[in-house]
Design a protein around this motif. Structure first.
Motif, PDB file in Angstrom:
ATOM      1  N   SER A   1       2.609 -11.669  -0.375  1.00 31.11           N
ATOM      2  CA  SER A   1       1.420 -11.777   0.465  1.00 31.11           C
ATOM      3  C   SER A   1       0.399 -10.739   0.020  1.00 31.11           C
ATOM      4  N   VAL A   2      -0.805 -10.841   0.563  1.00 29.75           N
ATOM      5  CA  VAL A   2      -1.848  -9.868   0.202  1.00 29.75           C
ATOM      6  C   VAL A   2      -1.413  -8.466   0.602  1.00 29.75           C
ATOM      7  N   GLN A   3      -0.927  -8.327   1.860  1.00 35.71           N
ATOM      8  CA  GLN A   3      -0.505  -7.001   2.310  1.00 35.71           C
ATOM      9  C   GLN A   3       0.687  -6.501   1.515  1.00 35.71           C
ATOM     10  N   GLY A   4       1.635  -7.389   1.227  1.00 38.61           N
ATOM     11  CA  GLY A   4       2.818  -6.988   0.460  1.00 38.61           C
ATOM     12  C   GLY A   4       2.462  -6.544  -0.945  1.00 38.61           C
ATOM     13  N   ALA A   5       1.567  -7.282  -1.598  1.00 39.25           N
ATOM     14  CA  ALA A   5       1.155  -6.904  -2.956  1.00 39.25           C
ATOM     15  C   ALA A   5       0.466  -5.552  -2.965  1.00 39.25           C
ATOM     16  N   VAL A   6      -0.386  -5.314  -1.970  1.00 42.75           N
ATOM     17  CA  VAL A   6      -1.095  -4.037  -1.894  1.00 42.75           C
ATOM     18  C   VAL A   6      -0.107  -2.886  -1.689  1.00 42.75           C
ATOM     19  N   LEU A   7       0.837  -3.056  -0.780  1.00 45.54           N
ATOM     20  CA  LEU A   7       1.802  -1.985  -0.501  1.00 45.54           C
ATOM     21  C   LEU A   7       2.671  -1.682  -1.720  1.00 45.54           C
ATOM     22  N   ILE A   8       3.083  -2.719  -2.432  1.00 45.08           N
ATOM     23  CA  ILE A   8       3.918  -2.492  -3.619  1.00 45.08           C
ATOM     24  C   ILE A   8       3.134  -1.789  -4.716  1.00 45.08           C
ATOM     25  N   LEU A   9       1.893  -2.200  -4.934  1.00 48.60           N
ATOM     26  CA  LEU A   9       1.063  -1.533  -5.944  1.00 48.60           C
ATOM     27  C   LEU A   9       0.761  -0.095  -5.532  1.00 48.60           C
ATOM     28  N   TRP A  10       0.621   0.145  -4.241  1.00 50.87           N
ATOM     29  CA  TRP A  10       0.514   1.528  -3.770  1.00 50.87           C
ATOM     30  C   TRP A  10       1.762   2.320  -4.140  1.00 50.87           C
TER      31      TRP A  10
END
Length: 392
Positions: A307-316
């Motif tokens: 998901s958008v939120q999941g991708a952002v958190l993982i890249l963080w």
């Protein structure tokens, strides 16, 4: 430390309060991005969020100029004023792009002009671990400084593709570098450090804007924001590492950033990696390096099932691993730091690839079931599997 936390809080609070006003102005100004083929969002959203971030940064700098600890930084040098003027210039250039979508060559020319101006104003990498650049040629120092600034500006701009992604990555890098610069400053008679002050203000404006920019975002930072963040994080790096004398710093402290020219790459590893991959990919296809596509790291994360939120958190998570991994040897033995880094990298790899692996396993199982059901159909021609079952 409390003074720096205050500066970060002022920057974050001011940015948070300015953002709704800037959103209204962006709509009135017509800086509302249309939904393009490469975009992830599905609704037109105002841009120009970088203006709120710039205002938050300027407010924090004005307050810092009056604080007892940091007041001397503004008295003994023109660097804070030069950096602030460059920030305004970069942000205004981004505003023009947010409104009228400037040609990439025109935008790059503007970035170079601002970078040269800032370098000419005194913000320069004057020494490297293997020698002094000023002793060789001032023009070399100015060229390296300008290249670093322009590269970082575009690196953050390239990775700005999901709500909260670039602001989070820059905030993580800013925290890591603020810790390092604070450690360096503790070896000086005064704890006051321009690099630390810029970094904590940078973290503040990122967090303040992120509260409005988390998915689904009410306002995009646009080029005015992404270019500003890349500019500020590089300025902080140059302020400190550009003037370090390796002979005066203990090896255990200097080791994490052995080459000052590599420090922006360490704290912005993912944006720089994404930019390099994009340039190579586009040139290989005979396209312009600035030709848009949907092959960035965040696009790939969405494609494999995040998901958008999941991708952002993982890249963080990857950004934090790389940024803080370079700092871990300050407090841990090298072999232990390497072990912790390896374990964290394995965990992040598993989390990153989990949706893809789950999808592939499901496809394989469905394929096996289809093969079994097809082989058991008596209306079909002779099947080896069915014959084998009959023989048994």
């Amino acid at each position: 430390m409390r003074v720096y936390l205050l500066i970060a809080a002022i920057a974050g609070g001011a940015t948070y309060l300015f953002t709704p006003l800037v959103r209204h102005l962006a709509i009135r100004f017509g800086a509302v991005g249309k939904v393009r083929a490469r975009d992830v969002h599905t609704m037109p959203t105002p841009r120009m969020g970088g203006v709120a971030m710039m205002l938050g940064f300027l407010v924090s700098m004005c307050i810092a100029s009056q604080l007892p600890l940091t007041r001397a930084l503004f008295v003994n040098s023109l660097q804070p004023e030069v950096i602030a003027l460059g920030a305004v210039g970069v942000c205004l250039l981004g505003v023009l792009d947010d409104r009228w979508d400037l040609d990439w060559m025109l935008k790059l020319a503007g970035q170079l002009i601002i970078a040269v101006f800032v370098s000419w104003g005194g913000l320069e990498v004057v020494s490297l671990p293997f020698g002094s650049l000023i002793a060789a040629s001032p023009s070399v120092s100015m060229a390296i400084t300008a290249i670093l600034i322009v590269a970082s500006i575009n690196a953050v701009n390239f990775v700005d593709g999901l709500d909260g992604l670039s602001s989070g990555i820059v905030a993580i890098g800013g925290i890591a570098f603020a810790i390092y610069s604070y450690i360096i400053a503790r070896n000086s008679p005064s704890y006051a450090s321009l690099a630390t002050m810029i970094d904590v203000a940078l973290v503040g404006i990122c967090v303040g804007f992120l509260l409005h920019n988390w998915h689904p975002a009410k306002l995009f930072m646009g080029d005015s924001g992404s270019m500003l963040l890349g500019y500020l994080v590089t300025c902080a790096s140059i302020v400190m590492t550009g003037r370090l004398d390796p002979s005066t710093i203990h090896a255990s402290i200097y080791l994490p950033v052995f080459m000052p020219i590599l420090l922006p790459i360490l704290v912005l590893f993912l944006p720089v990696l994404d930019m390099c991959l994009a340039i190579v990919r586009r040139l290989a296809k005979g396209q312009s390096p600035m030709h848009p596509d949907r092959m960035h790291l965040h696009h790939r994360m969405l494609r494999i099932g995040h998901s958008v939120q999941g991708a952002v958190l993982i890249l963080w998570g990857w950004a934090a691993l790389i940024a803080f991994g370079s700092l871990s040897i300050l407090v841990l033995p090298i072999h232990l730091a390497a072990a912790v880094f390896a374990v964290a990298a394995i965990v992040l790899t598993v989390v990153t690839m989990y949706p893809y692996a789950r999808h592939r396993i499901r496809e394989i199982r469905e394929g096996d079931l289809d093969a079994v059901s097809t082989s058991d159909d008596p209306a079909l021609p002779h099947q080896p599997v069915a014959q084998h079952r009959a023989d048994k």
